[in-house]
Design a protein around this motif. Sequence first.
Motif, PDB file in Angstrom:
ATOM      1  N   ALA A 182       0.822  -1.210   0.000  1.00 14.23           N
ATOM      2  CA  ALA A 182       0.000   0.000   0.000  1.00 14.23           C
ATOM      3  C   ALA A 182       0.860   1.267   0.000  1.00 14.23           C
ATOM      4  N   PRO A 183       0.259   2.424  -0.329  1.00  9.65           N
ATOM      5  CA  PRO A 183       1.005   3.681  -0.405  1.00  9.65           C
ATOM      6  C   PRO A 183       1.787   4.033   0.853  1.00  9.65           C
ATOM      7  N   SER A 184       1.283   3.666   2.020  1.00  8.10           N
ATOM      8  CA  SER A 184       1.952   4.035   3.264  1.00  8.10           C
ATOM      9  C   SER A 184       3.269   3.316   3.491  1.00  8.10           C
ATOM     10  N   ILE A 185       3.489   2.203   2.783  1.00  7.46           N
ATOM     11  CA  ILE A 185       4.681   1.384   3.001  1.00  7.46           C
ATOM     12  C   ILE A 185       5.433   1.091   1.710  1.00  7.46           C
ATOM     13  N   VAL A 186       4.888   1.489   0.567  1.00  8.10           N
ATOM     14  CA  VAL A 186       5.455   1.088  -0.716  1.00  8.10           C
ATOM     15  C   VAL A 186       6.875   1.606  -0.928  1.00  8.10           C
ATOM     16  N   GLY A 187       7.177   2.800  -0.446  1.00 11.57           N
ATOM     17  CA  GLY A 187       8.534   3.331  -0.604  1.00 11.57           C
ATOM     18  C   GLY A 187       9.556   2.484   0.133  1.00 11.57           C
ATOM     19  N   THR A 188       9.199   2.096   1.349  1.00  7.03           N
ATOM     20  CA  THR A 188      10.090   1.252   2.145  1.00  7.03           C
ATOM     21  C   THR A 188      10.262  -0.119   1.500  1.00  7.03           C
ATOM     22  N   ALA A 189       9.164  -0.707   1.033  1.00  9.10           N
ATOM     23  CA  ALA A 189       9.233  -2.024   0.390  1.00  9.10           C
ATOM     24  C   ALA A 189      10.063  -1.968  -0.887  1.00  9.10           C
ATOM     25  N   ASN A 190       9.817  -0.960  -1.719  1.00  9.67           N
ATOM     26  CA  ASN A 190      10.575  -0.817  -2.960  1.00  9.67           C
ATOM     27  C   ASN A 190      12.065  -0.642  -2.687  1.00  9.67           C
ATOM     28  N   ALA A 191      12.380   0.230  -1.745  1.00  8.51           N
ATOM     29  CA  ALA A 191      13.779   0.528  -1.462  1.00  8.51           C
ATOM     30  C   ALA A 191      14.503  -0.671  -0.868  1.00  8.51           C
ATOM     31  N   THR A 192      13.829  -1.413   0.013  1.00  7.88           N
ATOM     32  CA  THR A 192      14.465  -2.568   0.648  1.00  7.88           C
ATOM     33  C   THR A 192      14.741  -3.671  -0.368  1.00  7.88           C
ATOM     34  N   SER A 193      13.766  -3.968  -1.206  1.00  7.79           N
ATOM     35  CA  SER A 193      13.972  -5.003  -2.224  1.00  7.79           C
ATOM     36  C   SER A 193      15.056  -4.580  -3.209  1.00  7.79           C
ATOM     37  N   ALA A 194      15.067  -3.309  -3.593  1.00  4.57           N
ATOM     38  CA  ALA A 194      16.084  -2.812  -4.525  1.00  4.57           C
ATOM     39  C   ALA A 194      17.466  -2.813  -3.889  1.00  4.57           C
ATOM     40  N   GLY A 195      17.517  -2.544  -2.593  1.00  5.54           N
ATOM     41  CA  GLY A 195      18.797  -2.552  -1.896  1.00  5.54           C
ATOM     42  C   GLY A 195      19.456  -3.918  -1.938  1.00  5.54           C
ATOM     43  N   TRP A 196      18.628  -4.969  -1.858  1.00  4.50           N
ATOM     44  CA  TRP A 196      19.171  -6.327  -1.953  1.00  4.50           C
ATOM     45  C   TRP A 196      19.795  -6.571  -3.315  1.00  4.50           C
ATOM     46  N   GLY A 197      19.190  -6.025  -4.338  1.00  9.77           N
ATOM     47  CA  GLY A 197      19.749  -6.196  -5.675  1.00  9.77           C
ATOM     48  C   GLY A 197      21.081  -5.504  -5.816  1.00  9.77           C
ATOM     49  N   ASN A 198      21.126  -4.248  -5.403  1.00  6.23           N
ATOM     50  CA  ASN A 198      22.387  -3.510  -5.470  1.00  6.23           C
ATOM     51  C   ASN A 198      23.465  -4.191  -4.636  1.00  6.23           C
ATOM     52  N   LEU A 199      23.049  -4.795  -3.535  1.00  3.89           N
ATOM     53  CA  LEU A 199      23.991  -5.533  -2.696  1.00  3.89           C
ATOM     54  C   LEU A 199      24.628  -6.665  -3.489  1.00  3.89           C
ATOM     55  N   GLY A 200      23.859  -7.281  -4.372  1.00  2.00           N
ATOM     56  CA  GLY A 200      24.409  -8.368  -5.189  1.00  2.00           C
ATOM     57  C   GLY A 200      25.547  -7.897  -6.072  1.00  2.00           C
ATOM     58  N   GLY A 201      25.477  -6.626  -6.506  1.00  2.00           N
ATOM     59  CA  GLY A 201      26.540  -6.071  -7.331  1.00  2.00           C
ATOM     60  C   GLY A 201      27.839  -5.879  -6.578  1.00  2.00           C
ATOM     61  N   GLY A 202      27.774  -5.896  -5.246  1.00  2.00           N
ATOM     62  CA  GLY A 202      28.986  -5.778  -4.443  1.00  2.00           C
ATOM     63  C   GLY A 202      29.391  -7.101  -3.820  1.00  2.00           C
ATOM     64  N   ALA A 203      28.381  -7.901  -3.483  1.00  2.00           N
ATOM     65  CA  ALA A 203      28.654  -9.182  -2.834  1.00  2.00           C
ATOM     66  C   ALA A 203      29.443 -10.128  -3.733  1.00  2.00           C
ATOM     67  N   ASN A 204      29.353  -9.907  -5.052  1.00  2.04           N
ATOM     68  CA  ASN A 204      30.099 -10.806  -5.938  1.00  2.04           C
ATOM     69  C   ASN A 204      31.606 -10.654  -5.784  1.00  2.04           C
TER      70      ASN A 204
END
Length: 472
Positions: free
Chosen positions: A140-162
């Motif tokens: 929902a709108p009240s949490i979507v920014g946090t959800a989007n950012a957290t999931s995206a952060g995991w992806g960017n983490l993959g670019g460093g974890a390698n």
Amino acid sequence: MSIITLNKATKLELLKFSKPATRTFWITSISFFLCFFAWFGIVPFMPDVVKDLGLTPDQKWNSIILAVSGTVFARLLIGKLTDKYGPRLCYTWLLIIGAIPVILIGFVQTPLQFLICRLFIGFIGASFVITQVHTSIMFAPSIVGTANATSAGWGNLGGGANRLGMPIIAAAVVSFGIAEQADAWRYSMIIAGIICFLMGIVYYFFTQDTLNGNFKDLKAKGQMPTAKKDQVGFLEVLKDYRVWILFFVYAASFGIELTVYGTMDDYLQNTFQLKRVTAGNIVLSFALMNIFARTLGGFFGDRFGNKYGLRGRVIFLALILALEGIMLATFSSITILSVGIAFLIAFSLTVQMAEGATFSVVPFINKKAIGSISGIVGAGGNVGAFFAAMLLKSKSAIAEKTAIAANQGMSQDIIEAAQSAASSTAVSSGYFIIGGVILAASAITLAIKFSTEEETETTELKTEPTLILADK
């Protein structure tokens, strides 16, 4: 009923795996992590690749540029496809098809084959768009920014974890006698590709498009917009100035993170005379901050949005972008290592928060075309990376050639030192210019406006964003 009226989760309950929203959140986050892990998986092995394939400096730079260029077109396409067919099917096929060039790069024998594979591997970077669409649909709108950012952060983490993961895979391959050290990078990429392929199968069977069901079933019930409406929505997206501002903003945030991440190793060595291992560990720490920094951007975007409306999200985005630009411009002029690392950490924090804040705004631009908008904005990140890399490459190449010419006849050590100093100065000035561009993006962000109707639509869910780590 349209997609914007579907049920959505109002809390991000990270350990309630039985809930479709939580299960989808983790599967899409892990998939995104694996895509970025494979996308940049070759980076730790570049010295081996250069030696094995005989890459020239230009071919090495071109491989970096191709890796981010292919993603631009893939993100533009995948956004439209996701709006039409749903994130579940699109992610499934992206993982399965995207695994092919990852596997094939392990078999290349010429520089041209390597460059072609790097171009097509970049297509899995489009996973970002599907990830953002899927979380936007689920929360929902009240949490979507946090959800989007957290999931995206995991992806960017993959670019460093390698940087840690790929050498570990290579070491395991060698220790088990599967391959010699010289070929370990090939087997590591093949393994990464196979994992992506298997994740595509997991995505198909264990996720769903929305809390109400899959797009195909909802369309059969007449609960999804028609293809004609989708097309009109896409045309509206292209005409919406706010989308192109966010395109520029993401170019100035994620695009710059990609470029700085890709050039910082050499810059730290040339400027502060660090060893490659030390410089690499510092850059790794920079990437690992995605675990929390991008989430903070989305979280504060939600907080500003809940308190001040959609305009609040825009204001926070502009503020964090301004700080990002200041941090990078300041870092570019520092010659003291301890101070430089402090500003590099500050830049890392702000650039990743800016990325999270960007996608706390994106879901509210046009809710009927979230995929198309996410695709365009996401592509902006790679366009930014392309132009920033071209700027740094041109400045560095000219400076290094001039330094070499000016020191002809001198010892090799003197020539290399002059070349190193010239590269440092050139990249430093490039960082300063980029910092100014980021500040310009911050100012332009304030031009994003929302209508009274759009503001009103978001008031139906005013719950404070909640990040639940365990059952109470």
